[in-house]
Motif scaffolding. Sequence first.
Motif, PDB file in Angstrom:
ATOM      1  N   THR A 156      60.558  47.596  40.901  1.00 40.97           N
ATOM      2  CA  THR A 156      60.599  47.853  42.403  1.00 40.97           C
ATOM      3  C   THR A 156      60.122  48.704  42.951  1.00 40.97           C
ATOM      4  N   GLY A 157      60.150  49.930  41.909  1.00 43.79           N
ATOM      5  CA  GLY A 157      59.116  51.244  42.560  1.00 43.79           C
ATOM      6  C   GLY A 157      60.303  52.204  42.281  1.00 43.79           C
ATOM      7  N   TYR A 158      61.214  51.765  42.291  1.00 44.75           N
ATOM      8  CA  TYR A 158      63.045  52.968  42.277  1.00 44.75           C
ATOM      9  C   TYR A 158      62.672  53.818  41.344  1.00 44.75           C
ATOM     10  N   PRO A 159      63.134  54.839  42.294  1.00 46.62           N
ATOM     11  CA  PRO A 159      62.544  56.808  41.650  1.00 46.62           C
ATOM     12  C   PRO A 159      62.937  56.311  39.986  1.00 46.62           C
ATOM     13  N   SER A 160      64.452  55.916  38.970  1.00 51.08           N
ATOM     14  CA  SER A 160      65.292  56.254  38.342  1.00 51.08           C
ATOM     15  C   SER A 160      65.028  55.416  37.263  1.00 51.08           C
ATOM     16  N   GLN A 161      63.572  54.201  37.964  1.00 52.23           N
ATOM     17  CA  GLN A 161      63.521  52.554  37.359  1.00 52.23           C
ATOM     18  C   GLN A 161      63.481  52.798  35.436  1.00 52.23           C
ATOM     19  N   ASP A 162      62.703  53.911  35.137  1.00 52.12           N
ATOM     20  CA  ASP A 162      62.675  54.155  33.787  1.00 52.12           C
ATOM     21  C   ASP A 162      63.501  54.028  32.642  1.00 52.12           C
ATOM     22  N   GLU A 163      64.422  54.770  33.290  1.00 49.73           N
ATOM     23  CA  GLU A 163      66.156  54.446  32.494  1.00 49.73           C
ATOM     24  C   GLU A 163      66.695  53.689  32.526  1.00 49.73           C
ATOM     25  N   VAL A 164      66.196  52.788  33.864  1.00 40.60           N
ATOM     26  CA  VAL A 164      67.788  51.346  34.033  1.00 40.60           C
ATOM     27  C   VAL A 164      66.665  50.594  32.939  1.00 40.60           C
ATOM     28  N   VAL A 165      65.528  50.795  33.345  1.00 37.62           N
ATOM     29  CA  VAL A 165      64.760  48.989  32.503  1.00 37.62           C
ATOM     30  C   VAL A 165      65.085  49.719  30.699  1.00 37.62           C
ATOM     31  N   VAL A 166      65.973  50.489  30.395  1.00 42.81           N
ATOM     32  CA  VAL A 166      66.483  50.859  28.661  1.00 42.81           C
ATOM     33  C   VAL A 166      67.788  50.239  29.481  1.00 42.81           C
ATOM     34  N   GLN A 167      68.305  50.470  30.101  1.00 46.45           N
ATOM     35  CA  GLN A 167      69.241  50.073  30.284  1.00 46.45           C
ATOM     36  C   GLN A 167      69.728  48.887  30.195  1.00 46.45           C
ATOM     37  N   SER A 168      68.688  47.469  31.168  1.00 48.45           N
ATOM     38  CA  SER A 168      68.101  46.017  30.919  1.00 48.45           C
ATOM     39  C   SER A 168      67.819  45.451  30.068  1.00 48.45           C
ATOM     40  N   LYS A 169      67.361  45.981  28.982  1.00 50.19           N
ATOM     41  CA  LYS A 169      67.449  45.812  27.264  1.00 50.19           C
ATOM     42  C   LYS A 169      68.290  45.696  26.503  1.00 50.19           C
ATOM     43  N   GLU A 170      69.243  47.073  26.561  1.00 50.18           N
ATOM     44  CA  GLU A 170      69.880  46.785  26.302  1.00 50.18           C
ATOM     45  C   GLU A 170      71.022  45.592  26.793  1.00 50.18           C
ATOM     46  N   ILE A 171      71.414  45.138  27.913  1.00 50.55           N
ATOM     47  CA  ILE A 171      71.732  44.294  27.754  1.00 50.55           C
ATOM     48  C   ILE A 171      71.393  42.995  27.299  1.00 50.55           C
ATOM     49  N   ALA A 172      70.238  42.751  27.443  1.00 54.04           N
ATOM     50  CA  ALA A 172      69.161  41.716  27.208  1.00 54.04           C
ATOM     51  C   ALA A 172      69.344  41.826  25.225  1.00 54.04           C
ATOM     52  N   SER A 173      70.396  42.780  23.862  1.00 54.88           N
ATOM     53  CA  SER A 173      70.604  42.570  23.252  1.00 54.88           C
ATOM     54  C   SER A 173      71.889  42.457  22.747  1.00 54.88           C
ATOM     55  N   LEU A 174      72.882  43.235  24.122  1.00 57.46           N
ATOM     56  CA  LEU A 174      73.238  42.284  24.331  1.00 57.46           C
ATOM     57  C   LEU A 174      73.709  41.160  23.986  1.00 57.46           C
ATOM     58  N   LEU A 175      73.246  40.408  24.756  1.00 53.36           N
ATOM     59  CA  LEU A 175      73.415  39.011  25.117  1.00 53.36           C
ATOM     60  C   LEU A 175      72.419  38.413  24.522  1.00 53.36           C
ATOM     61  N   SER A 176      71.970  38.713  23.439  1.00 49.23           N
ATOM     62  CA  SER A 176      70.871  37.949  22.427  1.00 49.23           C
ATOM     63  C   SER A 176      69.835  37.312  23.031  1.00 49.23           C
TER      64      SER A 176
END
Length: 219
Positions: A156-176
Amino acid sequence: MKIKVIACEVMKEEMLSIQPLPDEEFEFVSMDFHLYPEKLGTEIQKIIDRSLSYDRIILAFGLCGGAARGLKATDCALTIPKVHDCISVFLSSDEGCVCDFKKEVGTFYLSCGWMITEKSILSDHKRILERFGQKKAFRVLNRMYDGYKKVLFICTGYPSQDEVVVQSKEIASLLSCKHEIIQGKTSFIEKIIRGPWDDINFINKAPLEILTEEDFGIH
């Protein structure tokens, strides 16, 4: 016209980036309520009841698990988008929803607002990991999020979006799970704030009229 917008804080940054109408005020509800629809509904009604001298109150929510059921304003018009939840708001434009939810069964939706305002899955996992160890931490995680096949991050164009995308990838990895990114929309959020509040995309209630699940197209 004096207007008050009551919104979930998951949309706070996106909403405040849009120029509001004259005499329009905002109040944001904590994401802490999102797992408890009955408590969320009670909190929203409390805010409505103390919001006096407005011509219209706009609820930037959806049905939200039944949280909107039974809400009413006593002395002004009440408007709410005709959607199920805030994910639908992020994925909708004036032409409709850009996501086919029926095809996305088993999808865990994330946005910057969700990641920043609620207790992060990563934080929960770290806390359980430190207290009980890796084996139990993953067992708890799998039990809580069993059935998810994909993590879909909404940009959505959030200022810290790139950092949060990385965290969402970590979540995907944790949940397989698979991880995908979709571009969200802000045009519907703008329409919530500025109108027009047509009867196709919105539910408009006169004073004392009560919101029902049927208003959202749920029978």
